[in-house]
Design a protein around this motif. Structure first.
Motif, mmCIF file in Angstrom:
data_model
loop_
_atom_site.group_PDB
_atom_site.id
_atom_site.type_symbol
_atom_site.label_atom_id
_atom_site.label_comp_id
_atom_site.label_asym_id
_atom_site.label_seq_id
_atom_site.Cartn_x
_atom_site.Cartn_y
_atom_site.Cartn_z
ATOM 1 N N ASP A 1 -81.800 -36.385 7.939
ATOM 2 C CA ASP A 1 -81.698 -36.281 9.395
ATOM 3 C C ASP A 1 -80.974 -35.008 9.821
ATOM 4 O O ASP A 1 -81.089 -34.581 10.980
ATOM 5 N N TYR B 1 -86.389 -33.628 12.103
ATOM 6 C CA TYR B 1 -86.549 -34.667 13.130
ATOM 7 C C TYR B 1 -87.240 -35.877 12.499
ATOM 8 O O TYR B 1 -88.072 -35.739 11.604
ATOM 9 N N GLN C 1 -90.897 -37.133 16.532
ATOM 10 C CA GLN C 1 -90.210 -35.992 17.129
ATOM 11 C C GLN C 1 -90.515 -34.705 16.378
ATOM 12 O O GLN C 1 -90.695 -34.702 15.156
ATOM 13 N N ILE D 1 -89.873 -30.058 16.959
ATOM 14 C CA ILE D 1 -89.257 -29.000 17.759
ATOM 15 C C ILE D 1 -90.065 -28.751 19.031
ATOM 16 O O ILE D 1 -89.503 -28.353 20.066
ATOM 17 N N LYS E 1 -91.249 -29.872 12.079
ATOM 18 C CA LYS E 1 -90.340 -31.015 12.041
ATOM 19 C C LYS E 1 -88.891 -30.592 11.783
ATOM 20 O O LYS E 1 -87.990 -31.431 11.823
ATOM 21 N N LYS F 1 -85.150 -29.047 12.251
ATOM 22 C CA LYS F 1 -84.190 -28.932 13.338
ATOM 23 C C LYS F 1 -84.055 -27.456 13.749
ATOM 24 O O LYS F 1 -84.274 -26.545 12.936
ATOM 25 N N TYR G 1 -81.588 -25.362 14.279
ATOM 26 C CA TYR G 1 -80.672 -24.469 13.580
ATOM 27 C C TYR G 1 -81.216 -24.069 12.217
ATOM 28 O O TYR G 1 -80.897 -22.996 11.706
ATOM 29 N N ALA H 1 -74.945 -29.291 12.933
ATOM 30 C CA ALA H 1 -75.616 -30.392 13.622
ATOM 31 C C ALA H 1 -74.745 -31.033 14.693
ATOM 32 O O ALA H 1 -75.258 -31.716 15.583
ATOM 33 N N ASN I 1 -78.230 -30.328 20.708
ATOM 34 C CA ASN I 1 -79.579 -29.891 20.360
ATOM 35 C C ASN I 1 -80.083 -28.813 21.309
ATOM 36 O O ASN I 1 -80.715 -27.833 20.889
ATOM 37 N N HIS J 1 -78.838 -25.414 20.415
ATOM 38 C CA HIS J 1 -79.538 -24.842 19.268
ATOM 39 C C HIS J 1 -80.927 -24.352 19.647
ATOM 40 O O HIS J 1 -81.389 -23.319 19.155
#
Length: 363
Positions: free
Chosen positions: A152, A156, A160, A162, A190, A192, A194, A246, A250, A253
Motif C-alpha cells: 500500500d 493504489y 484506484q 493515479i 497504479k 503512488k 511520490y 507516504a 496525496n 504529492h
C-alpha cells in the motif's frame, strides 16, 4: 515566469524567508533520489539503454553571474548564512577514539559525483566501517521484500489509480514526461505519485544509467566496502523512507508530480546546478538558487511544504544522528549520507556536535 531579482534591498523578512525556503524544498531537494535509485533497480520493466549519454541541463548560477551580478552576489551572501553549508566532507573527532569521517553524497550515477576526491578516498579506504542511509542498497532481494511487505506504500489498491487524481491536462503532462523516459503511463498507473515523481525527477540519461545497473555514489561505496571486508551499517530502512513520504497528503504529492513533469528543463537545470554546487562544496546555496529560478510558487503550499521539510529532512536527520552515534563511537567510521542532511541548525553536523564530536570541514 522567473522570479524578479533578489537585490540587497529586497532581503526577505524572517517569516518570508521561512516560507520561500519551505516552498523551494519540493522542487530543489530531490529527496526522492535514493528511493528512485532503489526502485529503478527493482523494476525490471523499465528500459535500460546502452551508452553514457550526457544528461544535459545548464548551470543556472553561472548564467546569473554574468546576467545579473547584483542578484548573484545576493544569492552568495544568503548561501553563506546557512550553517555548515560550505563543505561536503567533515572530520569528526572525539577524545579517546580514532577519527571518523562524514561525507555528504548525491544519490546519482554521474561520474563527476561517484569519483571521490583524494582525501575522501584515502579516508574511505582506511575506514573499518561504512555508514549509509540504508544498507538495503546491497541486497536487492531484501529491498524488494521490504517493498512487497507493505504494497500500500507503493501502489493504489482496488480500482484506484493515479488517473483518479489528475485533470485531463495534468494527465497529458504526466504521460509526456514519462514517455521521454521510455515509461508508458499505463505500465505505472497504479503507482503512488511520490514513486512516479522519483522517476520523473531523474533525467532520462540518469534513469537509463541506473536501470542498466550503474551504481549511484552511496551504492558504489557500499559495494566497495563490502568487497573490502568493511562492516556496512544502515541508519534507516527503505520502508521508513517510503512511510515518511507516504505520510504527506496525496494531493500534495500529485501537485509535486505534475509540476516536476511540467517543467523538465527546470528540473534538468536545477539538477546540473546542484551537481556543480555539490562539487564545489556550496550546498547552502541549493535552496536559494532554486527559489530564485523556480517557474512557479504557490504560497498556499506553505503548510504542506513545512510538513515535507520536517518529515523528510529534519526528523530523518535526528534518526541518522541518534542511530549513527553508537557506531561512530567505535571510531574509524566513514559515514556517507545525502549532502542536504548535513546543513542547517538541525543538520547532521550540528546534531553530532551536540553529541560531543568536534566537526572540522575538509572540503
Amino acid at each position: 515566469m522567473l522570479n524578479a531579482p533578489l537585490l540587497e534591498t529586497d532581503a526577505p523578512s524572517p517569516a518570508e524567508d521561512r516560507l520561500t525556503r519551505r516552498i523551494a524544498v519540493g522542487l530543489a531537494l530531490f529527496p526522492f533520489l535514493l528511493l528512485a535509485s532503489l526502485i529503478v533497480a527493482l523494476l525490471t520493466a523499465l528500459p535500460a539503454h546502452a551508452g553514457d549519454e550526457a544528461c544535459g541541463g545548464k548551470d543556472l548560477l553561472a548564467g546569473l553571474e554574468s546576467s545579473n551580478p547584483a542578484a548573484y552576489a545576493q544569492l552568495l551572501m544568503q548561501g553563506e548564512k546557512v550553517k555548515n553549508g560550505s563543505s561536503r566532507f567533515w572530520k569528526l573527532e572525539k577524545a579517546g577514539q580514532q577519527p571518523n569521517w562524514l561525507l555528504g553524497t548525491m544519490h546519482l550515477t554521474d561520474p563527476r559525483v561517484t569519483e571521490l576526491p583524494d582525501q575522501a578516498r584515502s579516508a574511505f579506504d582506511n575506514a573499518a566501517t561504512l555508514i549509509v542511509e540504508s544498507d538495503e542498497i546491497l541486497d536487492q532481494q531484501r529491498a524488494a521484500a521490504a517493498l512487497m511487505a507493505k504494497p500500500d506504500l507503493m501502489m493504489y489498491s482496488g480500482k484506484q489509480s493515479i488517473k483518479d487524481y489528475l485533470t485531463p491536462e495534468d494527465e497529458k503532462v504526466l504521460e509526456a514526461g514519462l514517455k521521454t523516459r521510455g515509461i508508458p503511463l499505463a505500465a505505472v498507473v497504479k503507482m503512488k505519485p511520490y514513486i512516479l515523481t522519483s522517476m520523473v525527477a531523474l533525467s532520462p540519461c540518469e534513469l537509463a544509467r541506473k536501470s542498466s545497473g550503474k551504481p549511484f555514489l552511496d551504492m558504489k561505496l557500499a559495494q566497495e566496502a563490502k568487497a573490502a571486508g568493511k562492516a556496512v551499517k544502515g541508519v534507516e530502512t527503505l520502508a521508513e523512507q517510503i512511510e515518511a513520504m507516504a505520510s504527506l497528503p496525496n494531493d500534495f504529492h500529485v501537485r509535486s508530480l505534475v509540476s516536476t513533469a511540467r517543467y523538465p528543463e527546470y528540473t534538468a537545470d536545477v539538477m546540473e546546478t546542484t551537481i556543480n554546487l555539490y562539487l564545489t562544496g556550496r550546498m547552502g546555496l541549493v535552496l536559494r538558487v532554486s527559489i530564485y529560478f523556480a517557474p512557479e510558487k504557490n504560497p498556499s503550499d506553505a503548510r504542506d511544504m513545512a510538513a515535507f521539510e520536517e518529515k523528510l529532512i529534519t526528523i530523518r536527520n535526528h534518526h541518522m544522528a541518534d542511530r549513527g552515534a553508537p557506531i561512530l563511537d567505535k571510531g574509524n567510521v566513514f559515514m556517507a549520507v545525502g549532502a542536504l542532511h548535513l546543513i542547517g541548525d538541525e543538520g547532521l553536523v550540528e546534531l553530532l556536535r551536540e553529541k560531543g564530536y568536534t566537526a572540522t570541514p575538509i572540503f
